[in-house]
Design a protein around this motif. Structure first.
Motif, short mmCIF file in Angstrom:
data_model
loop_
_atom_site.label_atom_id
_atom_site.label_comp_id
_atom_site.label_asym_id
_atom_site.label_seq_id
_atom_site.Cartn_x
_atom_site.Cartn_y
_atom_site.Cartn_z
N GLU A 252 0.82 -1.21 0.00
CA GLU A 252 0.00 0.00 0.00
C GLU A 252 0.85 1.26 0.00
OE1 GLU A 252 -0.38 -1.69 4.32
OE2 GLU A 252 -0.04 -2.44 2.27
N PHE A 253 2.04 1.20 0.59
CA PHE A 253 2.94 2.35 0.55
C PHE A 253 3.51 2.54 -0.85
CE2 PHE A 253 3.79 1.60 5.30
CZ PHE A 253 2.83 2.53 5.68
N GLU A 254 3.82 1.43 -1.52
CA GLU A 254 4.30 1.55 -2.90
C GLU A 254 3.22 2.16 -3.80
OE1 GLU A 254 5.72 -1.17 -6.69
OE2 GLU A 254 6.01 -1.96 -4.68
N ALA A 255 2.00 1.71 -3.63
CA ALA A 255 0.91 2.26 -4.43
C ALA A 255 0.74 3.76 -4.16
CB ALA A 255 -0.39 1.52 -4.13
N ALA A 256 0.91 4.15 -2.90
CA ALA A 256 0.78 5.56 -2.54
C ALA A 256 1.91 6.39 -3.14
CB ALA A 256 0.77 5.71 -1.02
N ILE A 257 3.12 5.82 -3.19
CA ILE A 257 4.25 6.52 -3.80
C ILE A 257 3.95 6.83 -5.26
CG2 ILE A 257 6.61 6.17 -4.65
CD1 ILE A 257 7.17 4.68 -1.99
N VAL A 258 3.47 5.83 -6.00
CA VAL A 258 3.16 6.02 -7.41
C VAL A 258 2.07 7.07 -7.59
CG1 VAL A 258 2.19 4.87 -9.45
CG2 VAL A 258 3.92 3.70 -8.05
N GLU A 259 1.05 7.00 -6.75
CA GLU A 259 -0.06 7.95 -6.84
C GLU A 259 0.41 9.37 -6.54
OE1 GLU A 259 -4.09 8.88 -4.30
OE2 GLU A 259 -3.59 6.77 -4.66
N ASP A 260 1.21 9.54 -5.47
CA ASP A 260 1.66 10.88 -5.08
C ASP A 260 2.58 11.48 -6.14
OD1 ASP A 260 0.23 10.81 -2.73
OD2 ASP A 260 1.93 10.21 -1.48
N LEU A 261 3.48 10.68 -6.69
CA LEU A 261 4.39 11.20 -7.70
C LEU A 261 3.64 11.61 -8.96
CD1 LEU A 261 7.41 8.72 -7.39
CD2 LEU A 261 7.29 11.08 -6.56
N ALA A 262 2.68 10.81 -9.37
CA ALA A 262 1.89 11.16 -10.55
C ALA A 262 1.12 12.45 -10.30
CB ALA A 262 0.93 10.01 -10.89
N TRP A 263 0.56 12.62 -9.10
CA TRP A 263 -0.16 13.84 -8.75
C TRP A 263 0.76 15.07 -8.83
CZ3 TRP A 263 0.40 16.72 -3.98
CH2 TRP A 263 -0.53 17.76 -3.84
N LEU A 264 2.03 14.89 -8.42
CA LEU A 264 2.98 15.99 -8.46
C LEU A 264 3.38 16.36 -9.89
CD1 LEU A 264 5.46 15.13 -5.55
CD2 LEU A 264 3.88 17.08 -5.66
N GLY A 265 3.12 15.47 -10.85
CA GLY A 265 3.51 15.71 -12.22
C GLY A 265 4.85 15.10 -12.59
N VAL A 266 5.36 14.22 -11.73
CA VAL A 266 6.62 13.53 -12.02
C VAL A 266 6.34 12.41 -13.01
CG1 VAL A 266 8.49 12.15 -11.04
CG2 VAL A 266 7.56 14.09 -9.76
N GLU A 267 7.15 12.32 -14.05
CA GLU A 267 7.00 11.27 -15.06
C GLU A 267 8.27 10.43 -15.09
OE1 GLU A 267 6.23 13.36 -18.66
OE2 GLU A 267 4.12 13.73 -18.17
N TRP A 268 8.13 9.12 -15.15
CA TRP A 268 9.27 8.22 -15.14
C TRP A 268 9.07 7.10 -16.15
CZ3 TRP A 268 5.63 8.73 -11.31
CH2 TRP A 268 4.81 7.63 -11.08
N GLU A 269 10.19 6.44 -16.47
CA GLU A 269 10.14 5.34 -17.41
C GLU A 269 9.69 4.05 -16.71
OE1 GLU A 269 13.82 4.83 -19.44
OE2 GLU A 269 13.82 6.84 -20.30
N THR A 270 9.13 3.16 -17.49
CA THR A 270 8.79 1.84 -16.99
C THR A 270 9.60 0.80 -17.77
OG1 THR A 270 6.94 1.72 -18.55
CG2 THR A 270 6.45 2.50 -16.31
#
Length: 290
Positions: free
Chosen positions: A53-71
């Motif tokens: 659940e913390f990993e899911a929150a990290i992804v959600e928070d970063l996306a909300w901030l506008g951070v984009e990363w590669e997969t």
């Protein structure tokens, strides 16, 4: 020339706070300005504290901030074989030994040493390893290993430094003492650091060096609290014949009392700020970013 590669590498053992936001956004900004790449890595070796659940929150928070990363995103727990291979290479050089003292036993040994004066401590304030496991005979080591006793695998710092020689790195940011430019590495400040344990394939020091090399990270942008850890990382890079990235250590976001924000002290999380009505622009302002 290939584009520079940056990374943000949180541990999913709590929710992100303003300090994490500052580091993630700074990496993102620098990658965009340099037409570079940004990677997200999940440092989830600590199975007792890391949770999905913390990993899911990290992804959600970063996306909300506008951070984009590669997969795809690299998760350390999926790459234990890489760390075991690195440990085997260090062991083949005669640079690894097991120590069998418990934390309580080490604390007792430190207390005994300090009857004659202060015992040296590493840059994080922890006492250097005071035991004598390095002097155990091969037969005694085998007996203890065969007994099933817990152990830590330590780097023989004196032998490692002798093999590696002098080391340095170019600091593009600033250290906690405003160090910048060419910085001499001082891995001896950490003593015989733990690189793995019986139940854990790697430590932070080893994993971060292996991950950055395998992912082709060229620019390490991280907090000043990790500045002197770079000494150990430079040593491991030399011993394992890994490339040296560029380093930029940034200031830490602190609370009103001047303390570094930390998950362990329940620093106000991004999720709470968002729930209170904060926008990504507000987060940038609160973190001190333009």
């Amino acid at each position: 020339m290939p584009p520079p590669v940056f990374r943000f590498a949180p541990s999913p053992n709590g929710y992100l706070h303003l300090g994490h936001a500052y580091s993630a956004l700074l990496n993102c900004d620098l990658a965009r300005r340099a037409d570079g790449r940004l990677l997200l890595r999940i440092e989830d070796i600590d199975g007792a504290r890391c949770r999905p659940e913390f990993e899911a929150a990290i992804v959600e928070d970063l996306a909300w901030l506008g951070v984009e990363w590669e997969t795809p995103v690299r998760r350390q727990s999926e790459h234990l074989a890489d760390y075991r291979d690195a440990m085997a290479r260090l062991a083949a050089q005669g640079l690894i030994y097991p120590s069998f003292e418990s934390r309580a036993e080490i604390a007792k040994l430190v207390a005994q040493r300090e009857t004659n004066g202060p015992w040296p401590r590493d840059p994080d304030g922890a006492p250097l390893y005071p035991g004598t496991a390095k002097l155990l005979s091969p037969g005694e080591r085998e007996r203890l290993l065969g007994s099933g006793a817990p152990y830590a695998l330590r780097l023989d710092m004196a032998a490692a430094r002798a093999r590696a020689g002098s080391l340095a790195w170019i600091e593009r940011g600033k250290g906690p003492g405003r160090e910048t430019g060419m910085v001499t590495a001082q891995p001896q400040l950490w003593g015989d650091v733990i690189l793995a344990r019986k139940e854990t394939a790697t430590s932070y020091h080893l994993a971060v060096v292996i991950d950055d090399a395998l992912q082709g990270v060229t620019d390490l942008v991280r907090g000043q609290d990790l500045f002197w850890s770079t000494s150990v990382h430079r040593l491991l890079q030399k011993l394992l014949d890994l490339p040296q990235p560029a380093y930029r250590h940034h200031r830490l976001v602190r609370d009103a009392a001047g303390h570094k924000l930390s998950k362990s002290t329940s620093a106000t999380g991004l999720r709470e700020l968002r729930a209170a009505g904060a926008t990504p622009t507000d987060i940038r302002r609160l973190a001190g970013l333009p």
